[in-house]
Scaffold this active site. Structure first.
Site, PDB file in Angstrom:
ATOM      1  N   ARG A 117      -4.067  28.807  31.468  1.00 38.82           N
ATOM      2  CA  ARG A 117      -3.134  28.686  32.598  1.00 38.82           C
ATOM      3  C   ARG A 117      -2.388  29.996  32.833  1.00 38.82           C
ATOM      4  O   ARG A 117      -2.219  30.435  33.975  1.00 38.82           O
ATOM      5  CB  ARG A 117      -2.153  27.537  32.352  1.00 38.82           C
ATOM      6  N   LYS A 164       4.109  12.970  24.937  1.00 37.40           N
ATOM      7  CA  LYS A 164       3.891  12.753  26.368  1.00 37.40           C
ATOM      8  C   LYS A 164       2.416  12.527  26.699  1.00 37.40           C
ATOM      9  O   LYS A 164       2.092  12.036  27.780  1.00 37.40           O
ATOM     10  CB  LYS A 164       4.458  13.896  27.194  1.00 37.40           C
ATOM     11  N   ASP A 165       1.511  12.864  25.766  1.00 41.31           N
ATOM     12  CA  ASP A 165       0.084  12.650  25.984  1.00 41.31           C
ATOM     13  C   ASP A 165      -0.403  11.292  25.481  1.00 41.31           C
ATOM     14  O   ASP A 165      -1.566  10.945  25.681  1.00 41.31           O
ATOM     15  CB  ASP A 165      -0.734  13.736  25.276  1.00 41.31           C
ATOM     16  N   ARG A 215      -5.330  23.413  35.453  1.00 39.64           N
ATOM     17  CA  ARG A 215      -5.814  22.775  34.227  1.00 39.64           C
ATOM     18  C   ARG A 215      -6.132  23.838  33.186  1.00 39.64           C
ATOM     19  O   ARG A 215      -6.149  25.022  33.461  1.00 39.64           O
ATOM     20  CB  ARG A 215      -7.097  21.967  34.519  1.00 39.64           C
ATOM     21  N   ARG A 254       4.121  14.300  38.167  1.00 43.53           N
ATOM     22  CA  ARG A 254       5.574  14.174  37.989  1.00 43.53           C
ATOM     23  C   ARG A 254       6.274  15.460  38.429  1.00 43.53           C
ATOM     24  O   ARG A 254       7.245  15.424  39.197  1.00 43.53           O
ATOM     25  CB  ARG A 254       5.900  13.873  36.522  1.00 43.53           C
ATOM     26  N   ARG A 255       5.779  16.601  37.933  1.00 41.67           N
ATOM     27  CA  ARG A 255       6.380  17.878  38.335  1.00 41.67           C
ATOM     28  C   ARG A 255       6.181  18.110  39.828  1.00 41.67           C
ATOM     29  O   ARG A 255       7.087  18.555  40.531  1.00 41.67           O
ATOM     30  CB  ARG A 255       5.757  19.018  37.537  1.00 41.67           C
ATOM     31  N   CYS A 306       0.042   7.863  31.557  1.00 44.86           N
ATOM     32  CA  CYS A 306       0.579   9.201  31.270  1.00 44.86           C
ATOM     33  C   CYS A 306       0.562  10.120  32.483  1.00 44.86           C
ATOM     34  O   CYS A 306       1.463  10.921  32.669  1.00 44.86           O
ATOM     35  CB  CYS A 306      -0.246   9.860  30.152  1.00 44.86           C
TER      36      CYS A 306
END
Length: 330
Positions: free
Chosen positions: A162, A90-91, A156, A138-139, A249
């Site tokens: 996190r 996904k990155d 971040r 997206r989230r 991305c």
């Protein structure tokens, strides 16, 4: 393949990797698999700090997206300091630099988003006005579409950073990739997994991909046993959708492909406004060939690519282009 088949210098392979705990786990995982398959192989990790690791106080969309986590790794391959790089798919940007290719799509782990909180069990259990942390547009767009009352704040840093911010009380809940938490042994922090109907995954979420130099046949042969044919088909469809949307991305694009028992490939895609006010949806199926003939894989990969383009075009026809252009120009 045996040690005698290798033509790499002194039967060694160098893996470029970021230095976060998750990135190191991923690199070590691939190292272990390659060494198990090739007992005479020596594998070294080339640890690199990327620009994305250095800039932690700015949303990714403002500094170039997740491609910032791979550029330095790619340069190490161009410089011959590394032979491969292991990425969370996904990155990985949709268009790779000339001279590099994805040599292996590995078996996919959990693709879902994980709900992490110290006080609440699920997204539904959050009180009105609760603060949710995520670095993903997206989230954000999907959560806001489902729960417009929630406050989304940028989050971040690596997984440990996190979680530390959550534990310090800065957020009521944070959203992370289920697979990332599982890989580094933090399953107990997952209170629940978001239903895919609520939060469709990111392109490639849960999958590892191995990047290498194009035409490096020795390395490509070495990586071949790590390829998962079924995962590869699904991931090609998802990446084709994102590529056709020119999405990159770090944009509010979701795509998730499922290979059904009927040998049908089912692809769903979404594009949304970051505030959740609009959430466009599209889906389509295509029937694949059984993997019994030499040309079946290549044929199915083309079908997967075409499917991705078709679902992306549905989204464009519904207005996705304007949504994405507004984000890029912001």
């Amino acid at each position: 393949m045996t040690e005698s088949d290798l033509t790499l210098p002194a039967a060694t392979l160098n893996i470029a990797t970021r230095q976060s705990p998750l990135a190191l786990w991923q690199a070590e995982h691939i190292k272990d698999r390659l060494m198990a398959l090739n007992p005479g192989l020596t594998v070294n990790l080339v640890k690199i700090v990327t620009k994305g690791d250095k800039i932690l106080d700015t949303p990714l969309a403002k500094i170039g997206g997740k491609g910032l986590f791979v550029k330095e790794l790619e340069q190490a391959m161009f410089d011959k300091r590394a032979d491969i790089a292991v990425h969370s798919l996904k990155d990985v940007p949709m268009v790779l630099p000339t001279g590099l290719t994805l040599g292996a799509y590995c078996e996919r782990a959990a693709p879902t988003d994980a709900f992490v909180s110290n006080n609440f069990d699920s997204l539904e259990a959050l009180p009105q006005g609760a603060v949710v942390g995520t670095s993903s547009l997206r989230r954000q767009c999907q959560i806001k579409a489902y729960r417009p009352d929630l406050i989304i704040k940028t989050l971040r840093g690596n997984v440990g950073t996190r979680l530390g911010k959550l534990d310090a009380g800065e957020y009521d809940a944070i959203i992370l990739a289920t697979s990332g938490l599982q890989r580094i042994g933090l399953d107990e922090r997952i209170r629940s997994e978001l239903n895919i109907d609520i939060s469709l995954p990111a392109v490639g979420q849960g999958a590892l991909a191995i990047e290498c130099r194009e035409g490096d046949e020795q390395v490509l042969s070495l990586l071949a046993p790590l390829n998962d044919a079924k995962a590869r088909i699904r991931l090609i469809a998802e990446r084709a959708l994102n590529r056709h949307l020119e999405g990159g991305c770090q944009v509010p694009i979701a795509a998730f492909a499922v290979l059904e028992d009927s040998n049908e490939l089912w692809l769903r895609g979404r594009v949304g406004e970051p505030d959740g006010s609009v959430l466009l949806k599209a889906e389509q199926r295509t029937r694949l060939k059984p993997l019994t003939t030499p040309d079946a894989q290549a044929h199915n990969e083309q079908l997967a690519n075409d499917l991705g383009i078709a679902v992306a075009q549905q989204l464009l026809d519904k207005g996705a282009k304007q949504i994405l252009q507004n984000i890029y120009s912001a």
